[in-house]
Design an enzyme around this catalytic site. Structure first.
Site, short mmCIF file in Angstrom:
data_model
loop_
_atom_site.label_atom_id
_atom_site.label_comp_id
_atom_site.label_asym_id
_atom_site.label_seq_id
_atom_site.Cartn_x
_atom_site.Cartn_y
_atom_site.Cartn_z
N LYS A 31 0.74 -1.16 0.00
CA LYS A 31 -0.02 0.19 0.05
C LYS A 31 0.73 1.13 -0.03
CE LYS A 31 -0.85 0.44 4.95
NZ LYS A 31 -0.21 1.93 5.13
N THR A 32 2.02 1.24 0.86
CA THR A 32 2.74 2.49 0.86
C THR A 32 3.55 2.78 -0.66
OG1 THR A 32 3.38 2.01 2.99
CG2 THR A 32 4.83 3.49 1.99
N ASP A 217 -3.79 7.83 5.04
CA ASP A 217 -3.15 6.46 5.10
C ASP A 217 -4.08 5.97 6.23
OD1 ASP A 217 -1.68 4.18 4.69
OD2 ASP A 217 -0.08 5.04 5.72
N GLU A 218 -4.07 4.67 6.41
CA GLU A 218 -4.73 3.96 7.34
C GLU A 218 -6.12 4.54 7.85
OE1 GLU A 218 -3.26 1.06 8.31
OE2 GLU A 218 -1.19 1.26 8.26
N GLN A 248 -7.72 -4.86 9.26
CA GLN A 248 -6.84 -4.53 10.33
C GLN A 248 -7.16 -3.43 11.22
OE1 GLN A 248 -2.48 -4.62 8.85
NE2 GLN A 248 -3.45 -4.73 6.77
N ARG A 596 1.74 -11.09 10.09
CA ARG A 596 3.22 -10.37 10.23
C ARG A 596 3.94 -11.36 9.78
NH1 ARG A 596 1.85 -6.27 9.41
NH2 ARG A 596 -0.31 -7.23 9.24
#
Length: 754
Positions: A31-32, A217-218, A248, A596
Site C-alpha cells: 500500500k505504501t 493512510d490507514e 486491520q 506479520r
C-alpha cells in the site's frame, strides 16, 4: 518512475487521479508503494506539489512516504504537505488561531501537563482524587473531544449521575485553565481546527482551494474528528483518496471508528473502489489460514489475499500443560529456527503485556537475546518497580533509592521539598534517610511531619509482619496495605486495568517462586528478581528476538512469528466474549498477528495458566478452531492421535467451522513421515522406548547433549546415561522442571532429530 513496476491493481490505483477513491489494501499488498506512486504520478501530470496533502498516523510513516516520493520525482516533492493529522492541524492553527482568541505562541500540553491541570481543577472544586481519579477524568475529556463534544454535550450523553456531574465540572474548569494559559492539549489540535473552519468559513475556503488532492493512510484508524476534518477539506474538490484495510481495524478502544471505511461508498456514491489483494509477504498457507479466520467476521468488505509464493510450511500448533511449558516450547522452536533464521527475524506476540514475564524469564534461561518492543520489560514497569521498592526497603532500610521512590507513592502529600529536607538531615548526620524518619528535623512543618509519620508507621508495620506470612501472601499484603492496588482500582480505562493486572502478575511471580525454590524467603525472591533485572540491563545483542503485544506489531513483519496465549478469555479477551463488536475487533487483531509472518507461524495455548495471580483453565481460542486442520501441524499430533496420553488435539474436540470461500487451496508441503517408537508417533522423532528391554544398542542411542521429548515434561537435554539392562538410568535437564532421572526401560521418551 515507471508505473509498469506496479502490479495491475496497484497501477490502477496510481493512475485513478480524479474523484473519491477507496484503496482496500490487504496486509503485505504494497500500500505504501502504491500511494507514493500515486502522489508522484500527480506531480508528473502537472499538479503542483503544494496542492497535495497526505495524512498519516505516525511521523515515521510520513517520513517514509516523503522519502519515497522524493526518490521518484526529486526535490520538488518537499513542497507538498505530508504529515500526521496533528502536525498538519498545528500548522493551520499557528497561522489562524488568533481568530479563536488564542495567541499563535500557544503551548501544547502533553499527558503530564494535562494531569497537573486536572489536579488543580480537582483541588479548586474540593474533589478528592481518590473519589475521582485524575486518569478517569483525563480519559473522559479525551473521549469527548475525539467525539467533538463540549462539556455540556458530553454530560447530556452521559449517565448524568453524581460522578458524571463531577467530571463535567472538572471538564469546564480544565478548559478555562487551558485557555487562560494559552494552551491546547493533544486532542484540541484537531478539534480547534474544526472550530476554526466552522466559525471562519474563509479559512476553510482557503484550505479547500489549497489542497486539491487529499490522501489518507490507514483510513480504518480514523476517529470522528479526523473523519470530519477530511470531509470538510474535500467537500469542494471531492478528490479524496483513502487507503486502508477494514480487516486491520484494531483501535476501536481508543476511538477509531471502523464505519468510516465501511461506509465510504455511502459517503461517496461515485467512489472508485480498488482492491489490493496480492500479498508479497507471507506464504500461501499462512494467507489461507488468515483468510479463513477473518472470513468469520460479518462487518467487513469482501476481499481475499493471494500470493504467487509457494505453499510453505504448515502452521505449527502446540497445546502446553501450563504457561511455563508453553514458554519452554517457544524457546525450543526459536533455538531450532535460529539455525536458518536470525533472531532479528523472529517475534513473539501476545495479547497483554503481563504475558511477557514467563516468556522473558525462559528466554533468559535459554540464553536467547531478546528485546521488548513497544513496552517496558515486566520488572521495569513502573508499578512493578514501585512494589519492588517497598519490598527492598523492608529488607534493607538503608536503601535510600527505594525509599525516595515510594515515600510519596501512592500520593501522600510528601513533596520534593520535604524529601530534600530529609535527605539533607541524613547527610548531615551521616546516616540513611530512613534513620531520620523517626526523629524529624525541626524545619519540617506540622503537615509534612504528619504525612512522613504515617509513612514511617506504615513501613514499620510492614516490617513487623514480614516473617508472619507465606511469601506470596506477604507480597500481596504489602502491595495492598501500601495502597498500590487501590490507586488503580478506581480508575477507568485500559491503562489502569493493565497496571493492576501487572501487580497481580507480580504477586503471581512470588507464588511461582515459592513453589519452585527451596529458600522461600523474601530476600531470596528479591535476589532472583534482581538477577533477572540485571540480565535485562545488559548491552543489547546485535541480534535479538522481539517481544511485543499484537497491537504493537501492526505494520511490522518477520520471517518467524509466535502467537502465545491462544485461549478463550485471553485471546479473544474476556470482555470481547460478551460483545459481538469487540469479538470482531479481536478477530481482526488475530488476523493482523498472523499476517506479520513471512514463512513460519507458530500458535500456542495452555490448558492451565497462572496469570494476574489467578489460575485458570481456558478452552483453546475460537480462532484456532477457525483454522482448517489441513493447514495445521500439531507438534504433538502424532502422540495425541496414537493415544499416547497427551490429550486430544486442541481443535478436534470442537465441531469444525465451515470452510469459507476465502482462499484457493494450493498443493500442501508433505509433512515428515512419523517414525514409531515407544508408543509415540511423532513427526520428526526417532526411536524411543517405554517398556522395551534395554539392549546395548539402545543404550548407545542416547548421548549427553542429545535433545529428547518426554511425554510429561516436554523437551529436554540428556545429561548422562548410566547402568545397563533393566538398571539403565538416563538423566535429562528440562527448561521448566529442572534435572530429572528416569529408568531407561520405562521412561516415555523419544529422541529428537536435529
Amino acid at each position: 518512475m515507471d508505473l509498469n513496476d506496479l502490479n495491475p491493481m496497484q497501477r490502477k490505483a496510481a493512475t485513478t487521479l480524479e474523484g473519491p477513491v477507496l484503496i482496500l489494501a490487504g496486509a503485505g499488498s504494497g500500500k505504501t508503494r502504491t500511494i507514493t506512486y500515486r502522489i508522484a504520478n500527480l506531480i508528473q501530470q502537472g499538479v503542483k506539489p503544494w496542492k497535495i496533502l497526505a495524512l498519516t498516523f505516525t511521523n515515521k510513516a510520513a517520513r517514509e512516504m516523503q522519502s519515497r516520493v522524493e526518490r521518484l520525482v526529486g526535490g520538488e516533492a518537499t513542497d507538498m504537505w505530508l504529515g500526521t493529522f496533528h502536525s498538519v492541524c498545528v500548522r493551520i492553527l499557528r497561522r489562524d488561531i488568533e481568530k479563536l482568541g488564542y495567541k499563535r505562541s500557544f503551548t501544547i500540553y502533553d499527558d503530564d501537563d494535562q494531569e497537573r491541570v486536572i489536579k488543580g481543577a480537582l483541588k479548586a472544586l474540593n474533589i478528592d482524587e481518590k473519589e475521582l481519579p485524575v486518569r478517569s477524568v483525563s480519559w473522559a475529556i479525551s473521549d469527548a473531544k475525539n467525539k467533538l463534544l463540549t462539556p455540556d454535550e458530553w454530560f447530556a450523553q452521559s449517565a448524568r449521575d453524581y460522578r458524571c456531574g463531577q467530571i463535567h465540572d472538572v471538564f469546564i474548569s480544565y478548559e478555562e485553565r487551558l485557555r487562560s494559559a494559552n494552551a491546547l492539549d493533544f486532542d484540541d489540535l484537531i478539534m480547534k481546527t474544526l472550530q476554526l473552519f466552522a466559525d471562519h468559513p474563509p479559512v476553510l475556503d482557503y484550505y479547500r482551494d489549497r489542497f486539491e488532492y487529499v490522501h489518507v493512510d490507514e483510513y480504518q484508524d480514523t476517529n470522528m474528528a479526523q473523519y470530519e476534518f477530511v470531509r470538510l477539506l474535500t467537500a469542494g474538490s471531492r478528490n479524496l483518496c483513502v487507503v486502508g484495510d477494514d480487516d486491520q481495524a484494531i483501535y476501536g478502544w481508543r476511538g477509531a471508528d471502523i464505519r468510516n471505511i465501511l461506509d465510504f461508498e455511502k459517503d461517496f456514491p461515485d467512489a472508485t473502489v480498488i482492491k489490493l489483494e496480492q500479498n508479497y509477504r507471507s506464504t500461501a498457507n499462512i494467507l489461507d489460514a488468515a483468510n479463513q479466520v477473518i472470513a468469520h467476521n460479518t462487518g467487513r468488505k469482501e476481499k481475499t489475499l493471494w500470493t504467487d509464493d509457494e505453499a510453505g510450511d504448515l502452521i505449527r500448533l502446540y497445546s502446553a500443560g501450563d504457561e511455563r511449558e508453553e514458554a519452554a516450547w517457544i524457546c525450543e522452536q526459536i533455538r531450532r529456527q535460529s539455525k536458518v533464521t536470525p533472531y532479528s527475524e523472529m517475534a513473539v506476540l501476545y495479547r497483554t503485556h503481563a504475558q511477557s514475564r514467563v516468556i522473558e524469564e525462559m528466554l533468559m534461561r535459554s540464553g536467547i537475546p531478546y528485546k521488548v518492543f513497544g513496552g517496558t520489560r515486566f520488572y521495569d514497569r513502573r508499578e512493578v518497580r514501585d512494589a519492588l521498592a517497598y519490598l527492598r526497603l523492608i529488607v534493607n532500610p538503608a536503601d535510600d533509592i527505594s525509599l525516595k521512590r515510594i515515600i510519596n507513592v501512592p500520593k501522600r502529600s510528601i513533596g520534593d521539598s520535604t524529601v530534600a529536607a530529609l535527605d539533607e538531615e541524613a547527610r548531615r548526620e551521616g546516616v540513611p534517610v530512613f534513620s531520620v524518619l523517626s526523629c524529624l528535623p525541626d524545619t519540617l512543618g506540622s503537615r509534612p511531619r504528619k504525612c512522613v509519620g504515617e509513612f514511617t508507621n506504615l513501613i514499620f508495620e510492614l516490617m513487623s509482619r514480614k516473617d508472619q506470612m507465606k511469601l506470596s501472601e506477604y507480597v500481596d499484603f504489602v502491595i495492598t496495605k501500601a495502597g498500590l492496588k487501590e490507586q488503580f482500582e478506581n480508575e477507568e480505562g485500559e491503562e489502569a486495568e493493565a497496571r493492576l493486572q501487572n501487580l497481580n502478575e507480580f504477586i503471581g511471580s512470588a507464588t511461582e517462586f515459592e513453589k519452585q525454590s527451596d529458600d522461600k524467603s523474601l530476600e531470596a525472591f528479591l535476589e532472583n528478581v534482581a538477577l533477572v533485572s540485571d540480565l535485562d540491563r545488559e548491552a543489547e545483542a546485535p541480534r535479538y528476538v522481539t517481544l511485543m503485544t499484537l497491537h504493537t506489531a501492526k505494520g511490522l513483519e518477520y520471517e518467524t512469528v509466535f502467537m502465545a496465549g491462544m485461549e478463550e478469555g485471553i485471546f479473544p479477551s474476556a470482555r470481547s466474549l460478551q460483545e459481538e463488536n469487540r469479538m470482531e475487533e479481536e478477530r481482526r487483531l488475530c488476523y493482523v498477528g498472523m499476517t506479520r509472518a513471512k514463512k513460519n507461524l507458530f500458535l500456542s495455548c495452555a490448558r492451565r495458566r497462572l496469570l494476574y495471580n489467578q489460575i485458570t483453565h481456558n478452552a483453546p481460542s475460537v480462532f484456532l478452531r477457525e483454522i482448517p486442520s489441513r493447514l495445521l501441524k500439531d507438534d504433538f499430533a502424532g502422540a495425541q492421535r496414537a493415544g499416547a496420553g497427551y490429550g486430544t488435539p486442541v481443535y478436534s474436540s470442537y465441531p469444525q467451522p465451515p470452510v469459507r470461500n476465502a482462499y484457493p487451496v494450493r498443493a500442501q508441503t508433505p509433512s515428515a513421515p512419523a517414525v514409531k517408537g515407544g508408543g509415540l508417533n511423532i513427526p520428526g522423532v526417532t526411536k524411543g522406548f517405554g517398556g522395551a528391554a534395554v539392549s546395548d544398542s539402545m543404550l548407545a542411542m542416547y548421548k549427553p547433549g542429545d535433545r529428547v521429548l518426554h511425554k510429561k515434561f516436554g523437551v529436554g537435554t540428556v545429561q548422562s546415561v548410566t547402568g545397563k539392562g533393566a538398571a539403565a538410568r538416563i538423566t535429562i535437564a528440562f527448561p521448566v522442571y529442572g534435572v530429572r532421572e528416569f529408568s531407561l526401560a520405562i521412561a516415555p521418551i523419544a529422541k529428537l532429530e536435529g
